[in-house]
Design an enzyme around this catalytic site. Structure first.
Site, PDB file in Angstrom:
ATOM      1  CE  LYS A   1      -4.140   1.639   0.618  1.00  0.00           C
ATOM      2  NZ  LYS A   1      -3.891   2.556  -0.665  1.00  0.00           N
TER       3      LYS A   1
ATOM      4  CE  LYS B   1       4.190   8.052  -1.398  1.00  0.00           C
ATOM      5  NZ  LYS B   1       3.500   8.167  -0.387  1.00  0.00           N
TER       6      LYS B   1
HETATM    7  P1  NAD Z   1      -0.527  18.076  -2.266  1.00  0.00           P
HETATM    8  O1  NAD Z   1       0.141  18.019  -3.573  1.00  0.00           O
HETATM    9  O2  NAD Z   1      -1.714  18.265  -2.025  1.00  0.00           O
HETATM   10  O3  NAD Z   1       0.085  19.391  -1.556  1.00  0.00           O
HETATM   11  C1  NAD Z   1       1.356  19.961  -1.585  1.00  0.00           C
HETATM   12  C2  NAD Z   1       1.401  21.417  -1.402  1.00  0.00           C
HETATM   13  O4  NAD Z   1       2.854  21.830  -0.894  1.00  0.00           O
HETATM   14  C3  NAD Z   1       1.002  22.181  -2.380  1.00  0.00           C
HETATM   15  O5  NAD Z   1       0.254  23.109  -2.191  1.00  0.00           O
HETATM   16  C4  NAD Z   1       2.061  22.607  -3.091  1.00  0.00           C
HETATM   17  O6  NAD Z   1       2.028  23.849  -4.038  1.00  0.00           O
HETATM   18  C5  NAD Z   1       3.141  23.050  -1.900  1.00  0.00           C
HETATM   19  N1  NAD Z   1       4.640  23.337  -2.127  1.00  0.00           N
HETATM   20  C6  NAD Z   1       5.424  22.351  -2.983  1.00  0.00           C
HETATM   21  N2  NAD Z   1       6.488  22.984  -2.801  1.00  0.00           N
HETATM   22  C7  NAD Z   1       6.495  23.812  -1.755  1.00  0.00           C
HETATM   23  C8  NAD Z   1       7.626  24.498  -1.163  1.00  0.00           C
HETATM   24  N3  NAD Z   1       8.837  24.742  -1.779  1.00  0.00           N
HETATM   25  N4  NAD Z   1       7.309  25.449  -0.140  1.00  0.00           N
HETATM   26  C9  NAD Z   1       6.004  25.486   0.299  1.00  0.00           C
HETATM   27  N5  NAD Z   1       4.980  24.748  -0.286  1.00  0.00           N
HETATM   28  C10 NAD Z   1       5.370  23.948  -1.346  1.00  0.00           C
HETATM   29  O7  NAD Z   1       0.180  17.200  -1.441  1.00  0.00           O
HETATM   30  P2  NAD Z   1      -0.060  16.256  -0.097  1.00  0.00           P
HETATM   31  O8  NAD Z   1      -1.036  15.232  -0.535  1.00  0.00           O
HETATM   32  O9  NAD Z   1      -0.592  17.433   0.800  1.00  0.00           O
HETATM   33  O10 NAD Z   1       1.307  15.863   0.269  1.00  0.00           O
HETATM   34  C11 NAD Z   1       2.202  16.645   1.102  1.00  0.00           C
HETATM   35  C12 NAD Z   1       2.959  15.850   1.770  1.00  0.00           C
HETATM   36  O11 NAD Z   1       2.199  14.887   2.712  1.00  0.00           O
HETATM   37  C13 NAD Z   1       4.049  14.987   0.899  1.00  0.00           C
HETATM   38  O12 NAD Z   1       5.278  14.793   1.547  1.00  0.00           O
HETATM   39  C14 NAD Z   1       3.480  13.678   1.024  1.00  0.00           C
HETATM   40  O13 NAD Z   1       4.220  12.480   0.788  1.00  0.00           O
HETATM   41  C15 NAD Z   1       2.636  13.682   2.500  1.00  0.00           C
HETATM   42  N6  NAD Z   1       1.757  12.727   2.837  1.00  0.00           N
HETATM   43  C16 NAD Z   1       0.580  12.877   1.856  1.00  0.00           C
HETATM   44  C17 NAD Z   1      -0.629  12.034   2.525  1.00  0.00           C
HETATM   45  C18 NAD Z   1      -2.024  12.107   1.480  1.00  0.00           C
HETATM   46  O14 NAD Z   1      -2.780  11.453   2.079  1.00  0.00           O
HETATM   47  N7  NAD Z   1      -2.132  12.980   0.651  1.00  0.00           N
HETATM   48  C19 NAD Z   1      -0.547  10.783   3.217  1.00  0.00           C
HETATM   49  C20 NAD Z   1       0.687  10.757   3.963  1.00  0.00           C
HETATM   50  C21 NAD Z   1       1.716  11.547   3.702  1.00  0.00           C
END
Ligand code: NAD
Length: 475
Positions: free
Chosen positions: A75, A111
């Site tokens: 997953k 992943k």
């Molecule tokens: P997303 O694409 O929805 O959002 C990421 C945000 O970060 C965007 O708004 C983007 O513009 C912003 N961003 C990018 N570069 C940046 C920078 N240099 N400075 C500030 N902001 C910046 O992604 P997400 O799903 O929210 O994921 C974010 C993090 O959380 C990632 O590391 C991801 O692996 C982790 N994560 C996500 C989930 C999930 O359910 N979506 C679960 C576990 C972990």
């Protein structure tokens, strides 16, 4: 700098996780070879496929990595970003293995990633790429309800998950469990209520739990509770936005929000939904009327605050800025936002770091609930909601008779209510995050482990060893 090094340190991203793993291994007495087996990535699928974009054929680079098969299915999310590379996807897959073990989600870690910038590609072309990627996964048996189940991650969301499901179904027509081939789908396509905000809500539950531990709060000079705590959040995407909203609703003060183009700051607090509306209308958080702009977005991480939540990307806190970080608590909502060098600097400063392998596990926890829902083909609460309401009504009648008092209509509404899907999902998530926090904290105390990250790894590795042993794989 070698190919394996990242710009912020002397380790590849995968090396960073290995380093954290090795720190935890000091607390585990098991043969070295077996630990090496847990660390290694079991399968790495790197692919290239052509997609016609406009009049040109573009070759797309993509990955799916299955880190561990100790539990199946595997997953893990799929990310769309120009930074996608094998090292990054291997690392994120490994993090998924450790994460699932901590929150008792019976999956191996995986992943996926596609090297594209979704912001510069039309939605028709993103759809083409997503569908082609899915069929590549199907060809190599890298997707399926009992094999490997993707979910959203950086740059992807419900829309992409729907396309993945639809492509899977069209190539596996008649598979009654096809819905469970991917999670994070819209509710109308078999998704579960509460998945979208699950990671951000899990971050909120985890930090709230920490803030209620007197001993930990006093150790960093803070009062108990979340109310009034000054919080900075980097990344206003799925995870960051929802985490920010829950913190705001709970009475914490969001003093800064940072996005790619810059950050905004207001010492008295930002109204998260107003900022989000501003972002939607203007395409940027900058120039929000009730805040000051900070042009260099990275500088926002260094502002005075109680809690810093990096929720964008990896390696944003590194050896060059760690010394300037003033937060007392850092909640790793993103995966791998702190490099090992920065980790050591912050540890020495006494900062409490709530690690990613625990704190952002809310997404996979609720994905697990979605997968169960898809396999059982019934909405949570459908069977018991009315029954519970009827039992509650009978119970209430007895109380009114015994007490000789009528309960108000408002109170009645609250007491009679049977559980809806969203109630069950959220309570399952809350319980998981609270339990996870205390298991890590108790282990940290009992083994005198230096920080939460190492304790979380010890907890996770022990569970994986146990699972291998029960399979008869480890002697
Ligand atoms: P997303 O694409 O929805 O959002 C990421 C945000 O970060 C965007 O708004 C983007 O513009 C912003 N961003 C990018 N570069 C940046 C920078 N240099 N400075 C500030 N902001 C910046 O992604 P997400 O799903 O929210 O994921 C974010 C993090 O959380 C990632 O590391 C991801 O692996 C982790 N994560 C996500 C989930 C999930 O359910 N979506 C679960 C576990 C972990």
């Amino acid at each position: 700098m070698s190919k394996n090094q990242n710009k912020t340190g002397s380790y590849s991203f995968f090396n960073c996780i290995e380093k954290n793993f090795d720190k935890a291994a000091r607390f585990i007495s098991i043969e070295k070879g077996l630990l090496e087996q847990i660390k290694a990535c079991n399968s790495v699928y790197r692919m290239h496929f052509p997609v016609k974009i406009g009049k040109e054929v573009k070759v797309i680079e993509a990955y799916r990595v299955q880190h561990s098969h100790h539990k199946l299915p595997c997953k893990g999310g799929i990310r769309y970003s120009m930074k996608v590379n094998q090292d990054e996807i291997m690392t994120l897959a490994a993090l998924m293995t450790y994460k699932c073990a901590i929150v008792d989600v019976p999956f191996g870690g995986a992943k996926g990633g596609i090297k594209i910038d979704p912001q510069t590609i039309s939605s028709e072309n993103i759809e083409k790429i997503t569908r082609r990627y899915t069929s590549e996964l199907i060809k190599k048996n890298f997707i399926g309800p009992g094999i490997d189940v993707p979910a959203p991650d950086y740059g992807t969301g419900e829309r992409e998950m729907s396309w993945i499901f639809d492509t899977f179904l069209s190539l596996r027509s008649g598979d009654v469990d096809a819905l469970a081939c991917v999670t994070g789908k819209p509710v109308s396509q078999g998704g579960v209520r509460g998945r979208k905000e699950a990671t951000g809500l899990g971050v909120f539950y985890g930090i709230r739990e920490l803030c209620h531990v007197k001993e930990d709060m006093y150790s960093v000079g803070l009062d108990v509770g979340l109310v009034g705590k000054k919080i900075i959040i980097q990344g206003l995407g799925n995870v960051g936005y929802h985490a920010a909203s829950f913190f705001h609703e709970s009475g914490a003060v969001i003093i800064a929000l940072a996005e790619r183009e810059g950050a905004i700051y207001n010492e008295k607090g930002l109204n998260v939904s107003k900022v989000f509306l501003h972002l939607k209308n203007n395409g940027s958080i900058l120039n929000f009327p009730e805040a000051k702009n900070i042009e260099n977005t990275e500088k926002a991480l260094e502002l005075e605050c109680d809690i810093l939540i990096p929720a964008a990307l990896e390696n944003v806190i590194h050896k060059n800025n760690a010394n300037r970080i003033k937060a007392k608590i850092i909640g790793e909502a993103a995966n791998g936002p702190i490099t090992p060098e920065a980790d050591e600097i912050l540890d020495k400063k006494g900062v409490i770091i709530v690690p990613d392998i625990y704190l952002n596990a809310g997404g996979v926890t609720v994905s697990y609930f979605e997968w169960i829902k898809n396999l059982s083909h019934v909405r949570y609460g459908r069977m018991e909601k009315k029954f519970r309401e009827n039992v509650n009504a009978e119970f209430l009648k007895v109380i009114e008779t015994v007490c000789k008092k009528k309960i108000s209509i408002e109170e009645k509404k609250m007491i009679l209510r049977g559980p809806r899907e969203i109630d069950l999902v959220r309570s399952g998530l809350e319980d998981t995050m609270i339990n996870g926090f205390h298991k890590i904290r108790d282990l940290k105390k009992s083994l005198k482990i230096e920080n939460m990250r190492t304790a979380a790894f010890v907890l996770s590795i022990n569970k994986i060893i146990d699972s291998y042993e029960k399979l008869g794989i480890f002697p």
